[in-house]
Design an enzyme around this catalytic site. Structure first.
Site, PDB file in Angstrom:
ATOM      1  N   CYS A   2      39.160  44.384  40.695  1.00 36.63           N
ATOM      2  CA  CYS A   2      39.314  43.453  41.771  1.00 36.63           C
ATOM      3  C   CYS A   2      40.530  42.692  41.242  1.00 36.63           C
ATOM      4  CB  CYS A   2      38.451  42.766  40.643  1.00 36.63           C
ATOM      5  SG  CYS A   2      36.800  43.236  41.573  1.00 36.63           S
ATOM      6  N   ARG A  54      37.073  40.930  44.830  1.00 35.05           N
ATOM      7  CA  ARG A  54      36.424  41.168  44.758  1.00 35.05           C
ATOM      8  C   ARG A  54      36.375  42.326  45.672  1.00 35.05           C
ATOM      9  NH1 ARG A  54      30.194  41.421  44.665  1.00 35.05           N
ATOM     10  NH2 ARG A  54      29.422  42.741  43.414  1.00 35.05           N
ATOM     11  N   LEU A  55      36.206  43.727  44.808  1.00 34.70           N
ATOM     12  CA  LEU A  55      35.984  45.083  45.264  1.00 34.70           C
ATOM     13  C   LEU A  55      33.720  45.070  44.263  1.00 34.70           C
ATOM     14  CD1 LEU A  55      36.415  47.839  46.661  1.00 34.70           C
ATOM     15  CD2 LEU A  55      37.458  47.941  44.095  1.00 34.70           C
ATOM     16  N   ASN A  80      38.457  40.480  36.193  1.00 33.25           N
ATOM     17  CA  ASN A  80      38.701  41.861  36.350  1.00 33.25           C
ATOM     18  C   ASN A  80      38.194  42.725  35.462  1.00 33.25           C
ATOM     19  OD1 ASN A  80      39.797  44.185  37.961  1.00 33.25           O
ATOM     20  ND2 ASN A  80      41.599  43.564  37.226  1.00 33.25           N
ATOM     21  N   GLY A  81      36.774  43.709  36.139  1.00 35.53           N
ATOM     22  CA  GLY A  81      36.830  45.041  35.101  1.00 35.53           C
ATOM     23  C   GLY A  81      35.682  44.894  35.360  1.00 35.53           C
ATOM     24  N   GLU A  82      34.818  45.851  34.031  1.00 38.08           N
ATOM     25  CA  GLU A  82      33.498  46.136  34.389  1.00 38.08           C
ATOM     26  C   GLU A  82      33.504  46.390  33.340  1.00 38.08           C
ATOM     27  OE1 GLU A  82      30.764  50.849  35.213  1.00 38.08           O
ATOM     28  OE2 GLU A  82      33.166  49.792  35.514  1.00 38.08           O
ATOM     29  N   ASP A 105      27.643  42.854  35.570  1.00 37.29           N
ATOM     30  CA  ASP A 105      28.131  43.264  34.462  1.00 37.29           C
ATOM     31  C   ASP A 105      28.398  42.174  33.527  1.00 37.29           C
ATOM     32  OD1 ASP A 105      29.788  44.052  36.854  1.00 37.29           O
ATOM     33  OD2 ASP A 105      30.762  45.476  34.656  1.00 37.29           O
TER      34      ASP A 105
END
Length: 183
Positions: A2, A54-55, A80-82, A105
């Site tokens: 993202c 956003r992805l 941006n991340g997980e 998440d």
């Protein structure tokens, strides 16, 4: 992948600030073709804006960002991340009565920040870079994962604002100097 961008303390305000952050965020639209979201406001400390490209991977139906917390939406987050340990954190805060708005998440960062403040990132397992604005306190917080997997650059605008972005090219036209933000 993202893309995020945040402007804190700008002399630019209102619709002009919103147009500026939209223009900057568009430069990294390739990082997140599924959704574009913008938040902008101003306080005594100056104009504030956060944008997210956003992805959609986790919660593709309702995980749009920026994310908001509190009944008055005064805590705003772009990530941006997980977050790998989001299930455990979500369960912990649901037990405490926290009402999540999405299945994202990244939303677990909001109650973590409310509980731990700037130490919230120490409780995250994952790869991330995020910008958070607390409108009640008039403060902002920016963090990256300890390894620095997701990039985050900081720039210093001509008007004194701090600008954070996932890609340096978002900063180049608006900032006098910029560098990689290190945790």
């Amino acid at each position: 992948m993202c893309g995020i961008i945040a402007i804190f303390g700008s002399s630019v305000r209102g619709s002009v600030l919103r147009k500026l952050i939209a223009k900057l965020s568009k430069r990294q639209r390739h990082r997140g073709p599924d959704w574009s979201g913008i938040y902008s406001s101003h306080s005594d400390a100056g104009g504030v804006a956060l944008a997210h490209e956003r992805l959609a991977i986790v919660d593709p139906e309702s995980g749009e960002q920026p994310l908001y917390a509190r009944d008055d939406d005064s805590l705003v987050l772009a990530v941006n991340g997980e977050i790998y340990n989001h299930r455990e954190l979500r369960a912990k805060y649901e037990t405490k009565g926290y009402k999540f708005r999405t299945g994202s998440d990244c939303e677990v960062i909001l109650p973590l920040y409310e509980e731990y403040g700037a130490d919230c990132a120490q409780h995250l397992d994952g790869v991330f870079a995020f910008a958070l604005y607390d409108a009640r306190a008039g403060t902002y917080f920016v963090a990256r994962d300890p390894i620095g997997v997701n990039p985050l650059y900081v720039g210093y605008a001509r008007d004194g604002a701090m600008v954070f972005a996932s890609e340096m090219k978002c900063l180049a036209a608006e900032c006098e100097r910029f560098e990689l933000f290190l945790p």
